[in-house]
Design a protein around this motif. Sequence first.
Motif, PDB file in Angstrom:
ATOM      1  N   ARG A   1      11.413 -12.140   7.775  1.00  0.00           N
ATOM      2  CA  ARG A   1      11.565 -10.785   7.021  1.00  0.00           C
ATOM      3  C   ARG A   1      11.583 -10.891   5.556  1.00  0.00           C
ATOM      4  NH1 ARG A   1      15.770  -6.852   5.519  1.00  0.00           N
ATOM      5  NH2 ARG A   1      14.893  -4.787   6.107  1.00  0.00           N
ATOM      6  N   ARG A   2      12.558 -11.866   5.143  1.00  0.00           N
ATOM      7  CA  ARG A   2      12.806 -12.103   3.644  1.00  0.00           C
ATOM      8  C   ARG A   2      11.597 -12.642   2.995  1.00  0.00           C
ATOM      9  NH1 ARG A   2      16.457 -15.858   4.780  1.00  0.00           N
ATOM     10  NH2 ARG A   2      18.318 -14.239   4.621  1.00  0.00           N
TER      11      ARG A   2
ATOM     12  N   LEU B   1       5.559  -8.547  -0.888  1.00  0.00           N
ATOM     13  CA  LEU B   1       4.976  -7.320  -1.027  1.00  0.00           C
ATOM     14  C   LEU B   1       4.725  -7.062  -2.482  1.00  0.00           C
ATOM     15  CD1 LEU B   1       7.759  -4.890   0.785  1.00  0.00           C
ATOM     16  CD2 LEU B   1       5.482  -5.377   1.331  1.00  0.00           C
ATOM     17  N   SER B   2       3.479  -6.470  -2.755  1.00  0.00           N
ATOM     18  CA  SER B   2       3.157  -6.029  -4.086  1.00  0.00           C
ATOM     19  C   SER B   2       3.969  -4.900  -4.702  1.00  0.00           C
ATOM     20  CB  SER B   2       1.525  -5.768  -4.201  1.00  0.00           C
ATOM     21  OG  SER B   2       1.291  -4.477  -3.323  1.00  0.00           O
ATOM     22  N   GLU B   3       3.795  -4.701  -5.938  1.00  0.00           N
ATOM     23  CA  GLU B   3       4.573  -3.740  -6.662  1.00  0.00           C
ATOM     24  C   GLU B   3       4.412  -2.461  -6.212  1.00  0.00           C
ATOM     25  OE1 GLU B   3       4.251  -3.742 -10.717  1.00  0.00           O
ATOM     26  OE2 GLU B   3       5.171  -5.833 -11.166  1.00  0.00           O
ATOM     27  N   ASP B   4       2.947  -2.051  -5.878  1.00  0.00           N
ATOM     28  CA  ASP B   4       2.729  -0.739  -5.455  1.00  0.00           C
ATOM     29  C   ASP B   4       2.944  -0.509  -3.641  1.00  0.00           C
ATOM     30  OD1 ASP B   4       0.526  -2.048  -4.760  1.00  0.00           O
ATOM     31  OD2 ASP B   4      -0.867  -0.951  -6.089  1.00  0.00           O
TER      32      ASP B   4
ATOM     33  N   GLU C   1      -2.634  -4.814   4.075  1.00  0.00           N
ATOM     34  CA  GLU C   1      -1.600  -5.920   4.236  1.00  0.00           C
ATOM     35  C   GLU C   1      -0.075  -5.701   3.944  1.00  0.00           C
ATOM     36  OE1 GLU C   1      -0.764  -9.714   5.706  1.00  0.00           O
ATOM     37  OE2 GLU C   1      -2.661  -8.512   5.786  1.00  0.00           O
ATOM     38  N   ASP C   2       0.051  -4.895   2.918  1.00  0.00           N
ATOM     39  CA  ASP C   2       1.355  -4.539   2.526  1.00  0.00           C
ATOM     40  C   ASP C   2       1.788  -3.453   3.699  1.00  0.00           C
ATOM     41  OD1 ASP C   2       2.042  -6.180   0.392  1.00  0.00           O
ATOM     42  OD2 ASP C   2       0.930  -4.557  -1.146  1.00  0.00           O
ATOM     43  N   ILE C   3       1.075  -2.620   3.985  1.00  0.00           N
ATOM     44  CA  ILE C   3       1.544  -1.568   4.934  1.00  0.00           C
ATOM     45  C   ILE C   3       2.027  -2.322   6.262  1.00  0.00           C
ATOM     46  CG2 ILE C   3       1.013   0.179   6.499  1.00  0.00           C
ATOM     47  CD1 ILE C   3      -1.005   1.213   4.293  1.00  0.00           C
ATOM     48  N   ARG C   4       1.073  -3.343   6.639  1.00  0.00           N
ATOM     49  CA  ARG C   4       1.253  -4.118   7.850  1.00  0.00           C
ATOM     50  C   ARG C   4       2.845  -4.976   7.649  1.00  0.00           C
ATOM     51  NH1 ARG C   4       1.540  -9.070   9.591  1.00  0.00           N
ATOM     52  NH2 ARG C   4       1.123  -9.859   7.284  1.00  0.00           N
ATOM     53  N   ARG C   5       3.166  -5.307   6.419  1.00  0.00           N
ATOM     54  CA  ARG C   5       4.405  -6.202   6.038  1.00  0.00           C
ATOM     55  C   ARG C   5       5.499  -5.209   6.273  1.00  0.00           C
ATOM     56  NH1 ARG C   5       1.293  -8.574   1.603  1.00  0.00           N
ATOM     57  NH2 ARG C   5       0.656 -10.756   2.001  1.00  0.00           N
ATOM     58  N   VAL C   6       5.480  -3.892   5.532  1.00  0.00           N
ATOM     59  CA  VAL C   6       6.541  -3.001   5.826  1.00  0.00           C
ATOM     60  C   VAL C   6       6.684  -2.667   6.983  1.00  0.00           C
ATOM     61  CG1 VAL C   6       7.327  -0.667   5.042  1.00  0.00           C
ATOM     62  CG2 VAL C   6       6.020  -2.208   3.251  1.00  0.00           C
TER      63      VAL C   6
END
Length: 406
Positions: free
Chosen positions: A56-57, A63-66, A71-76
Amino acid sequence: MFRSISTLPALRQARPSRHFHACRVVLAQAQRQAGSTSSAQDAPIVQYVKRKVEERRRLQSELSEDALSEEDIRRVRKIRELEPLQEAWAEWNRARQSLEETLPLLNDPDPTMRSMAEEDYAALSENMNNLVENTFPALLVPPSHTGHLSAIIELRAGVGGSESALFVADLVRMYTRAAQSMGWDVNLVSSNILETGGMKDAIMEVKGKGVYDALRWESGVHRVQRVPATEASGRVHTSTVSVMVLPLAEEAESNSSDDDIIKMDEIKLEVMRSRGAGGQHVNKTESAVRLTHIPTGITVSMQDERSQHQNRRRAFQVLRARLMDRKLNQEMLDRRDMRRSLVRSADRSEKIRTYNYAQDRVTDHRLGMSLKNLTSVMDGDGLQDFIRALQQRHHDEILEEVLAQQ
């Protein structure tokens, strides 16, 4: 001190209460071991939770800034899923740190300070054990995808002739009482009652939240050992009844557009006149229905309702349940084939439980568990002990599979 949590098989054992007396025993062990907590940190479940928290860390750092990419949505999404585990892990570390700070005080020359340290140590030990034995497993085991399903129970007389048929009726009564005591709705859909007493076969419908998950482990051969009423010499007879528990979805759910369990072009539908007792209506209208699922050869016949429409609805309900059960069992076998060390027989012909009337004992052979109160089991209350133990065993198996993942 943490021997009870250092290996997963301990989770399967009966868990005795850990009140202050037990904690004092733990305390003495900790004093002899100079207060080391390394064994707790080496527990497989603790190491797994640690890896997930580190994952998780890592996802947060990626995560990118925006945070707008797919891929960021999947990470979130994954970060949110792991948040409860992160909170439990933080509590574990706080308790561990406090425990280490308390250890030197166990040898304090002041009796009052030493007594307070012992109480703190017991409370912290209890908290850490609870996190490992209850909180972590609850967060790691995924929710059941069949938890919303009700159940159909099919019972058929096996070896033993008329005595087997009598035991079918006894089991129908047992499941009826157990269902009622647990707040479920139960209905006898059909039964083949014999003139000599008992039932050749029966189909029950049990509705309620979590019914299928609770009763699914009742599938198998139930063996009864008792002296029949017609046995003059008092010799004990052994008879069997086969039980099959099938998943039952609500009709609105099973008729949804994404339901691919039943395809009508794979169904052979036949109507016929009903047979057996039933007054003037029987044999005068073609109300009985028989469905055949061509790919599997599964056949369902229904004639207990008065109209063809009702019998057809019931027949499709039972056929759907049998096909869903077949699918779920195949999925289970596929998972177990991947880890053969955890495979247990899923054969419905396996003898799962023995009801010994002479010894007032019921034994579940999968659990190696016996209850010395047969009447309580047959009245439905004692059956709940077996149901809970079998659910716990399944929970522990899933936890083992989760911990085995790399």
